[in-house]
Design a protein around this motif. Structure first.
Motif, PDB file in Angstrom:
ATOM      1  N   GLU A 287      36.818 131.434   6.323  1.00 41.65           N
ATOM      2  CA  GLU A 287      36.057 131.107   5.122  1.00 41.65           C
ATOM      3  C   GLU A 287      37.006 130.541   4.080  1.00 41.65           C
ATOM      4  N   ILE A 288      36.500 129.669   3.222  1.00 39.25           N
ATOM      5  CA  ILE A 288      37.297 129.111   2.134  1.00 39.25           C
ATOM      6  C   ILE A 288      37.457 130.157   1.044  1.00 39.25           C
TER       7      ILE A 288
ATOM      8  N   ILE B  27      43.249 126.331  -2.436  1.00 39.58           N
ATOM      9  CA  ILE B  27      42.304 126.988  -1.544  1.00 39.58           C
ATOM     10  C   ILE B  27      42.973 127.235  -0.202  1.00 39.58           C
TER      11      ILE B  27
ATOM     12  N   GLU C  70      39.892 131.020  -2.690  1.00 39.08           N
ATOM     13  CA  GLU C  70      40.632 130.324  -3.747  1.00 39.08           C
ATOM     14  C   GLU C  70      41.933 131.040  -4.087  1.00 39.08           C
TER      15      GLU C  70
ATOM     16  N   GLU D 154      33.224 124.405   3.105  1.00 41.93           N
ATOM     17  CA  GLU D 154      32.442 125.582   3.485  1.00 41.93           C
ATOM     18  C   GLU D 154      31.351 125.198   4.480  1.00 41.93           C
ATOM     19  N   ASN D 155      30.699 124.060   4.218  1.00 43.38           N
ATOM     20  CA  ASN D 155      29.647 123.598   5.123  1.00 43.38           C
ATOM     21  C   ASN D 155      30.219 123.257   6.497  1.00 43.38           C
TER      22      ASN D 155
ATOM     23  N   ALA E 260      41.972 128.832   4.095  1.00 44.44           N
ATOM     24  CA  ALA E 260      41.129 129.513   5.074  1.00 44.44           C
ATOM     25  C   ALA E 260      42.055 130.004   6.170  1.00 44.44           C
TER      26      ALA E 260
ATOM     27  N   ILE F  29      35.322 122.021  -2.064  1.00 41.48           N
ATOM     28  CA  ILE F  29      35.079 123.341  -1.500  1.00 41.48           C
ATOM     29  C   ILE F  29      33.735 123.411  -0.780  1.00 41.48           C
ATOM     30  N   GLU F  30      32.690 122.892  -1.404  1.00 41.84           N
ATOM     31  CA  GLU F  30      31.357 122.976  -0.792  1.00 41.84           C
ATOM     32  C   GLU F  30      31.330 122.259   0.547  1.00 41.84           C
TER      33      GLU F  30
ATOM     34  N   LEU G 158      32.899 124.585   7.944  1.00 39.54           N
ATOM     35  CA  LEU G 158      33.211 125.836   8.650  1.00 39.54           C
ATOM     36  C   LEU G 158      31.927 126.521   9.121  1.00 39.54           C
ATOM     37  N   ALA G 159      30.902 126.510   8.262  1.00 35.96           N
ATOM     38  CA  ALA G 159      29.633 127.125   8.640  1.00 35.96           C
ATOM     39  C   ALA G 159      29.000 126.397   9.831  1.00 35.96           C
TER      40      ALA G 159
END
Length: 617
Positions: A439-440, A448, A442, A386-387, A450, A382-383, A389-390
């Motif tokens: 965004e991710i 998960i 759950e 998220e990174n 998006a 997940i982390e 996508l960011a």
């Protein structure tokens, strides 16, 4: 490494808790003149820039939580959230001023107890940490004296609220009227009329009739607003084949669940305890003479649910185990001496010993352990996602570089295709806008997703040719109801004249003890509203379920007022009294606080307020 990560998470949790707490008590890590800048006064009480900033942030956060929408500060201003925050703050300070003028206050002991109860100042030992308290206040530009004064004002305001809003008595007439509405009952007889009662079949509808039906009910043939959504998702099932499960882990899981796979014989048992051996012997004699076990239970003033032990093993029965488990079939055993006294036992079922070897349970354990580990594999990614996508990655980029799968959906409320079957996806799809970035999020099974909104299609009326079958069905339903109406009117007249449903050969149902909150299967939602509007003995014909082509004949047989002695009604009464008293108290307090605000001098520095708004742009 895992331990270090865990420590970082714990430290982060403490920091977040501290920031949340300070946000609630009226200051934050932001600064407006060190927290002392004043933007107005209410009576003798000041409103600081910091307290307004914090109140405004809280109001915006609450709005976002309630609506599921992210709003910018200019959007918040358009909605009027800044006015709402300021009004709440003025109301609070006016009450603080009133409490001070009335001499309402609390002592140092209560303030100290309140401070020490706060979770924001609890150290790692789980107790109030004086050093943490002082340091937290210092970092946020407050002294212990100023913070404790704020706590004292909060507690004093609570005293004022309690003094105004307690001791409210609800008028009995009002309570009884509401109770009667909620708890009175109806008993009635009803019958459903359908196309089988028609003397002649319906004609084939003309094109003009179908066109009229179509034009008269456009909502029935209009597609809802559609959101065209692209999404990437990953669930444990998708990567199950790639997860390796260690054989020893399977055996360890089996060992931890051994009680589920290796179960001794159990019996479903009821136990009837007596006060003396003579009483137990007499009951057994009556049963042997033809009385039933249920009759003996009822004679003791008990229900079967009161004596049901469920499924038991010998260890559950103590000294009675040998007798109860010694019988070969379903039987009544006893009297047997127990720790509660002499008792009769009835064996209702025998559940044989069950042994499931590891080899048989292995596949089930394999699937469970693999799903659990697959969920953890996903959580570990997940982390990274998220990174990505960011950093500007698209949903398609995620699919290309991870195990996620791509999907598209024409979504509307209730659509459950693919990821749309999950509640979390439904919630996200309902609130996503064209300006939102993926965004991710759950899923409840460890997966998960998006999503991205590509376009929105407004509601669209479908052409008649595309919904022709539905239009024909709707016309036939309406035509059937119209054709049945004369028959229904005649039946109502005959029932009103004293004929019975059976005499008229109407298949009917008799309902008793029906309240307004009940539901009668096969009737439309408004059916009971009609029944409760009828007079005792009255007969009516009412529409059936929409588009079903039916009518309902209903006769109200009896009206039963609410009985305060009925335990169920007494429970409703108690809840009703509490709810109405609370509502009265809230209304009274709101009226009182509004009056206090209206009578208290208020001065606001709009220039200072505008300056805060400018910093939040």
């Amino acid at each position: 490494m895992a331990e270090t990560k865990k420590k970082r998470k714990n430290i982060g949790a403490w920091v977040i808790m501290g920031l949340l707490f300070f946000g609630l008590i009226g200051f934050s890590t932001g600064s407006f003149g060190g927290g002392g800048q004043v933007i107005g006064t209410v009576g003798q009480k000041q409103i600081t820039a910091q307290s307004y900033f914090t109140a405004l942030q809280g109001t915006i956060r609450n709005f976002q939580a309630q609506t599921g929408q992210t709003v910018s500060f200019p959007e918040a201003q358009e909605i009027g959230l800044q006015q709402q925050a300021l009004a709440q703050l003025v109301n609070q300070r006016a009450l603080d001023n009133e409490a001070a003028e009335l001499g309402l206050s609390v002592g140092d002991t209560q303030v100290s107890e309140e401070v020490q109860r706060s979770g924001a100042f609890v150290g790692l030992n789980g107790r109030f940490d004086r050093a943490l308290y002082s340091e937290s206040l210092r970092r946020n530009g407050m002294t212990e004296a100023s913070y404790e004064n704020q706590v004292r004002e909060d507690l004093s305001r609570q005293l004022l609220q309690i003094s105004v809003a307690t001791g409210i008595e609800t008028p009995p007439t009002f309570i009884n009227t509401v109770l009667e509405f909620l708890a009175e009952e109806r008993s009635f007889t009803w019958a459903l009329l359908d196309e089988t009662l028609l003397d002649t079949p319906l004609p084939t509808p003309t094109e003009a009739e179908l066109q009229a039906e179509y034009e008269a009910n456009p909502d029935a043939y209009t597609l809802p607003e559609i959101k065209v959504i692209t999404y990437a998702w990953l669930t444990p099932d998708m990567i199950l084949d790639t997860v390796e499960v260690d054989e020893q882990a399977l055996r360890d899981l089996y060992a931890s669940r051994l009680s589920e796979y290796d179960r001794p014989e159990r019996r479903l048992v009821e136990r009837l305890v007596f006060g003396s051996q003579d009483q137990a012997q007499a009951a057994r004699a009556r049963i042997d003479g033809g009385a039933t076990f249920e009759e003996e239970v009822e004679a003791r003033g008990l229900a079967l649910s009161d004596i049901d032990l469920g499924d038991v093993v010998p260890a559950d029965l103590g000294s009675a185990a040998e007798a109860v488990f010694g019988t070969e079939g379903l039987d009544i055993v006893g009297p047997v001496n127990t720790s509660l006294g002499p008792a009769l036992f009835r064996v209702n079922a025998i559940l044989p010993e069950q042994t499931v070897p590891f080899e048989v349970a292995r596949d089930e354990l394999q699937d469970e352990l693999a799903l659990d580990r697959a969920a953890r594999v996903i959580a570990d990614q997940i982390e990274f996602m998220e990174n990505e996508l960011a950093g500007g990655a698209t949903i398609e980029d995620l699919v290309a570089t991870t195990d996620m799968e791509l999907g598209t959906i024409d979504w509307f409320p209730g659509e459950s295709d693919g990821a749309g079957a999950y509640a979390a996806f439904q919630e996200a799809a309902a609130t996503v806008t064209l300006s939102d970035f993926p965004e991710i999020a759950e899923l409840d099974d460890g997966g998960i997703f998006a999503l991205r909104l590509d376009t929105q299609r407004p509601p669209e009326l479908q052409p008649l040719a595309d919904v022709r079958d539905e239009v024909i069905a709707a016309w036939e339903a309406s035509a059937t109801v119209a054709a049945l109406q004369d028959t229904a009117d005649a039946l109502v007249d005959e029932l009103t004249a004293g004929m019975g449903f059976d005499e008229l050969t109407l298949a009917n149902s008799i309902e008793t003890g029906v309240t307004r909150g009940s539901f009668i299967l096969g009737t439309p939602p408004e059916f009971l509203d009609t029944v409760f509007a009828m007079s005792e003995g009255e007969t009516r014909s009412v529409p059936g379920i929409p588009q079903s082509g039916t009518l309902i004949i209903v006769r109200l047989d009896e009206v039963t007022p609410a009985d305060p002695e009925d335990p169920a009604v007494a429970q409703i009464l108690a809840a009703l009294q509490g709810q109405i008293a609370q509502s009265y108290a809230q209304d009274l307090y709101a009226t009182y606080s509004n009056a206090i605000v209206a009578s208290t001098p208020i001065r606001l520095d709009q220039g200072q307020i505008n300056g805060i708004h400018a910093q939040m742009q």
